[in-house]
Scaffold this motif. Structure first.
Motif, short mmCIF file in Angstrom:
data_model
loop_
_atom_site.label_atom_id
_atom_site.label_comp_id
_atom_site.label_asym_id
_atom_site.label_seq_id
_atom_site.Cartn_x
_atom_site.Cartn_y
_atom_site.Cartn_z
N CYS A 195 12.36 4.12 -9.22
CA CYS A 195 11.27 4.55 -10.10
C CYS A 195 11.37 6.03 -10.44
N ARG A 196 11.87 6.83 -9.51
CA ARG A 196 12.09 8.25 -9.81
C ARG A 196 13.16 8.42 -10.89
N LEU A 255 11.41 0.17 0.55
CA LEU A 255 10.48 1.16 -0.01
C LEU A 255 11.24 2.35 -0.58
N ARG A 256 12.23 2.84 0.15
CA ARG A 256 13.02 3.98 -0.31
C ARG A 256 13.80 3.64 -1.58
N ARG A 262 13.65 -2.95 7.61
CA ARG A 262 13.97 -3.60 6.33
C ARG A 262 13.02 -3.16 5.23
N ARG A 263 11.74 -3.15 5.51
CA ARG A 263 10.76 -2.77 4.49
C ARG A 263 10.83 -1.27 4.19
N SER A 264 11.18 -0.47 5.20
CA SER A 264 11.32 0.97 4.97
C SER A 264 12.47 1.26 4.01
N ILE A 265 13.59 0.54 4.19
CA ILE A 265 14.73 0.71 3.28
C ILE A 265 14.36 0.24 1.88
N LEU A 316 0.83 -1.20 0.00
CA LEU A 316 0.00 0.00 0.00
C LEU A 316 0.87 1.26 0.00
N SER A 317 1.92 1.28 0.83
CA SER A 317 2.82 2.43 0.90
C SER A 317 3.54 2.63 -0.42
#
Length: 322
Positions: A83-84, A76-77, A71-74, A24-25
């Protein structure tokens, strides 16, 4: 009624909730950075589905988690940054990879918990995956992740890296001379790339001929015949394998080219590239990333040890001294 938190592993509950929160994030981040109208429309629909899935798992396990773990935060970044940098094509690839991971994860869990309350819940989630998310992602990406191309690239890169790393280690063990190691490894790499490309072409060309014969036989008998056109033409497949092999082969040779006089730097460089390549290709194809990395690191460890040992043995037996 039995509390799901008691009947199921709490770590599994946490994993399922965090995975949905991550998806979702990620979809929300991608929605913010993409300017493609089709991608925005699909992401809006995916966000709505993920909101429902996240709320469902929170209710099912009676567990409320609002923030991603480290782990998931890294992750995600990193995906957002990728993608950017690479635009809508990267968004398409990430969406399809996430979808493949989700389907495989839920199918595995559904098989494991089939007949239990969790299995019934997974059945409903999978129906959403197959009927909604998978259809949405496919309509946008048109399956940009080609399984045969992934296979050919991984096959070429992996073989080139492992074989030439083994050669570099063996040559250092036998010769101890960086210049001779560079010459021997470079010629081995070129020969290996040509051999791999030729092998891939002949194998797929033979398969194409067999398919054509079977198809002609079915037509003669009046049976329905499937198309004989292969997803990946033999020549294109051979080119992918050969080029990927050469790229993989340059990795262990590069430190020697820069002046390394032992195999240590080649081993370190190859190990780092194995981690990077395994992570990228495993993510895109839905494979278990950790398992793939450990397996490939184990393979290059064996290759280096055996090759270096053979080089030392050859030096002792034949008295090579430079």
């Amino acid at each position: 009624m039995t509390d799901p938190r008691v009947s199921h592993d709490l770590s599994l509950a946490r994993t399922l909730i965090l995975d949905e929160l991550f998806d979702l994030s990620l979809y929300r981040k991608l929605r913010d950075i993409t300017r493609d109208p089709d991608a925005q429309r699909i992401l809006d629909a995916l966000i709505a589905v993920e909101v429902d899935h996240l709320a469902f798992w929170k209710r099912f396990f009676a567990m409320d988690i609002e923030h991603l773990d480290v782990r998931r935060s890294i992750k995600l970044r990193l995906l957002t940054l990728t993608c950017r940098l690479f635009g809508v094509t990267a968004v398409h690839l990430v969406l399809e990879a996430i979808e493949v991971h989700g389907v495989r994860k839920y199918l595995t869990l559904w098989t494991q918990f089939h007949g239990q309350s969790l299995g019934a819940a997974l059945h409903d989630i999978l129906m959403d995956e197959f009927k909604h998310e998978d259809v949405l992602v496919t309509s946008l990406t048109e399956r940009k992740i080609n399984a045969e191309k992934i296979r050919n690239i991984f096959l070429g890169l992996n073989d080139g890296l492992v074989e030439i790393l083994g050669a570099v280690s063996g040559f250092f063990g036998a010769f101890g001379s960086a210049s001779l190691v560079l010459i021997a490894s470079s010629t081995t790499a070129v020969a290996g790339a040509l051999s791999m490309a030729a092998g891939a072409f002949l194998a797929l060309n033979s398969e194409q001929e067999v398919r054509a014969t079977e198809s002609a036989k079915k037509r003669f008998l009046g049976e329905i015949s499937e198309s004989t056109v292969m997803a990946e033409p033999p020549l294109a497949s051979a080119a992918f394998v050969g080029i990927a092999y050469l790229i993989g082969a340059t990795i262990p040779v590069f430190p020697v080219l820069l002046g390394a006089d032992t195999a240590v730097f080649s081993v370190i460089t190859a190990g780092l590239m194995v981690v990077i390549i395994s992570t990228i290709l495993s993510f895109l194809s839905g494979m278990d990333i950790t398992r793939r990395i450990l397996l490939n690191l184990a393979i290059i460890t064996v290759a280096v040890s055996v090759s270096y040992g053979i080089g030392l043995l050859a030096k002792r037996i034949w008295g090579i001294a430079l």
